[in-house]
Write a protein that holds these residues in place. Structure first.
Motif, PDB file in Angstrom:
ATOM      1  N   ALA A  12       0.809  -1.228   0.000  1.00  0.00           N
ATOM      2  CA  ALA A  12       0.000   0.000   0.000  1.00  0.00           C
ATOM      3  C   ALA A  12       0.836   1.270   0.000  1.00  0.00           C
ATOM      4  N   ALA A  13       2.001   1.240   0.610  1.00  0.00           N
ATOM      5  CA  ALA A  13       2.788   2.459   0.804  1.00  0.00           C
ATOM      6  C   ALA A  13       3.106   3.235  -0.479  1.00  0.00           C
ATOM      7  N   PRO A  64     -13.944   5.319  12.989  1.00  0.00           N
ATOM      8  CA  PRO A  64     -14.516   4.687  11.781  1.00  0.00           C
ATOM      9  C   PRO A  64     -13.865   5.152  10.477  1.00  0.00           C
ATOM     10  N   ALA A  65     -13.434   6.405  10.422  1.00  0.00           N
ATOM     11  CA  ALA A  65     -12.781   6.885   9.203  1.00  0.00           C
ATOM     12  C   ALA A  65     -11.442   6.186   8.982  1.00  0.00           C
ATOM     13  N   GLU A  66     -10.690   5.962  10.060  1.00  0.00           N
ATOM     14  CA  GLU A  66      -9.409   5.252   9.933  1.00  0.00           C
ATOM     15  C   GLU A  66      -9.635   3.783   9.563  1.00  0.00           C
ATOM     16  N   VAL A  67     -10.643   3.177  10.147  1.00  0.00           N
ATOM     17  CA  VAL A  67     -10.980   1.800   9.784  1.00  0.00           C
ATOM     18  C   VAL A  67     -11.329   1.743   8.297  1.00  0.00           C
ATOM     19  N   ALA A  68     -12.150   2.685   7.846  1.00  0.00           N
ATOM     20  CA  ALA A  68     -12.561   2.712   6.440  1.00  0.00           C
ATOM     21  C   ALA A  68     -11.377   2.934   5.503  1.00  0.00           C
ATOM     22  N   ARG A  69     -10.365   3.687   5.941  1.00  0.00           N
ATOM     23  CA  ARG A  69      -9.195   3.947   5.098  1.00  0.00           C
ATOM     24  C   ARG A  69      -8.216   2.773   5.063  1.00  0.00           C
ATOM     25  N   HIS A  70      -8.253   1.927   6.064  1.00  0.00           N
ATOM     26  CA  HIS A  70      -7.264   0.856   6.158  1.00  0.00           C
ATOM     27  C   HIS A  70      -7.819  -0.551   5.896  1.00  0.00           C
ATOM     28  N   ALA A  71      -9.046  -0.824   6.298  1.00  0.00           N
ATOM     29  CA  ALA A  71      -9.585  -2.175   6.140  1.00  0.00           C
ATOM     30  C   ALA A  71      -9.595  -2.634   4.679  1.00  0.00           C
ATOM     31  N   PRO A  72      -9.976  -1.794   3.720  1.00  0.00           N
ATOM     32  CA  PRO A  72      -9.940  -2.269   2.332  1.00  0.00           C
ATOM     33  C   PRO A  72      -8.534  -2.624   1.856  1.00  0.00           C
ATOM     34  N   LEU A  73      -7.520  -1.955   2.380  1.00  0.00           N
ATOM     35  CA  LEU A  73      -6.139  -2.286   2.026  1.00  0.00           C
ATOM     36  C   LEU A  73      -5.810  -3.697   2.501  1.00  0.00           C
ATOM     37  N   LEU A  74      -6.207  -4.002   3.715  1.00  0.00           N
ATOM     38  CA  LEU A  74      -5.948  -5.317   4.294  1.00  0.00           C
ATOM     39  C   LEU A  74      -6.737  -6.397   3.557  1.00  0.00           C
ATOM     40  N   VAL A  75      -7.996  -6.127   3.268  1.00  0.00           N
ATOM     41  CA  VAL A  75      -8.831  -7.093   2.548  1.00  0.00           C
ATOM     42  C   VAL A  75      -8.260  -7.340   1.153  1.00  0.00           C
ATOM     43  N   ALA A  76      -7.884  -6.278   0.453  1.00  0.00           N
ATOM     44  CA  ALA A  76      -7.325  -6.435  -0.898  1.00  0.00           C
ATOM     45  C   ALA A  76      -6.050  -7.267  -0.869  1.00  0.00           C
ATOM     46  N   ASP A  77      -5.211  -7.026   0.126  1.00  0.00           N
ATOM     47  CA  ASP A  77      -3.970  -7.784   0.241  1.00  0.00           C
ATOM     48  C   ASP A  77      -4.261  -9.265   0.483  1.00  0.00           C
ATOM     49  N   LEU A  78      -5.169  -9.556   1.386  1.00  0.00           N
ATOM     50  CA  LEU A  78      -5.504 -10.953   1.687  1.00  0.00           C
ATOM     51  C   LEU A  78      -6.220 -11.633   0.518  1.00  0.00           C
ATOM     52  N   LEU A  79      -7.044 -10.895  -0.201  1.00  0.00           N
ATOM     53  CA  LEU A  79      -7.703 -11.456  -1.380  1.00  0.00           C
ATOM     54  C   LEU A  79      -6.684 -11.843  -2.444  1.00  0.00           C
ATOM     55  N   ALA A  80      -5.649 -11.034  -2.586  1.00  0.00           N
ATOM     56  CA  ALA A  80      -4.601 -11.350  -3.565  1.00  0.00           C
ATOM     57  C   ALA A  80      -3.961 -12.696  -3.249  1.00  0.00           C
ATOM     58  N   ALA A  81      -3.876 -13.031  -1.965  1.00  0.00           N
ATOM     59  CA  ALA A  81      -3.287 -14.315  -1.571  1.00  0.00           C
ATOM     60  C   ALA A  81      -4.209 -15.486  -1.899  1.00  0.00           C
ATOM     61  N   THR A  82      -5.519 -15.245  -1.960  1.00  0.00           N
ATOM     62  CA  THR A  82      -6.459 -16.334  -2.248  1.00  0.00           C
ATOM     63  C   THR A  82      -6.784 -16.435  -3.732  1.00  0.00           C
TER      64      THR A  82
END
Length: 141
Positions: free
Chosen positions: A67-68, A101-119
């Motif tokens: 993400a960086a 909630p704004a920080e969760v919204a800014r970061h959770a999709p990054l984590l989900v996208a990364d984990l989805l790439a692994a699957t």
């Protein structure tokens, strides 16, 4: 749906689409719970024998490194809180307020996208399962 749009933008590293999607996501009810459920499901799938500290560190590092380049403000601490929360082990101390909630919204999709790439799988099935789990939990509370 805001979660789908935000995760798609994260997967495509599309900053222009990401900001409006996470803004909508931040205003959506239970988005943090649902995305946390998706993270948990993905972690269970990608680590069927369980996670140890090294596994969590690897997930965190991979997500931050990915993400960086296009999200330089990515906060590893927020991602760590999201991981710990998804695993049910987050216990904020007196000096450690949970992300808003704004920080969760800014970061959770990054984590989900990364984990989805692994699957290599699409988001939709995980979202459906996570929504059902949140609804079931709310029904029994």
């Amino acid at each position: 749906m805001a979660a789908t749009d935000a995760v798609a933008a994260a997967r495509n590293r599309d900053a222009g689409a990401y900001e409006p999607a996470v803004d909508r996501l931040a205003g959506a009810d239970r988005s943090g719970l649902v995305l946390g459920g998706v993270v948990r499901l993905l972690l269970e799938e990608t680590h069927p024998d369980g996670l140890d500290g090294d596994d969590v560190r690897q997930v965190l590092e991979r997500c931050v490194r990915g993400a960086a380049p296009w999200r330089p403000e990515v906060d590893p601490h927020v991602l760590l809180v999201l991981l710990a929360s998804a695993l049910g082990v987050y216990d904020p101390g007196a000096d450690d307020a949970p992300p808003d909630p704004a920080e969760v919204a800014r970061h959770a999709p990054l984590l989900v996208a990364d984990l989805l790439a692994a699957t290599g799988r699409p988001l939709e099935g995980y979202l459906t399962t996570a929504f059902a789990e949140v609804a079931r939990t709310e029904l029994h509370d």
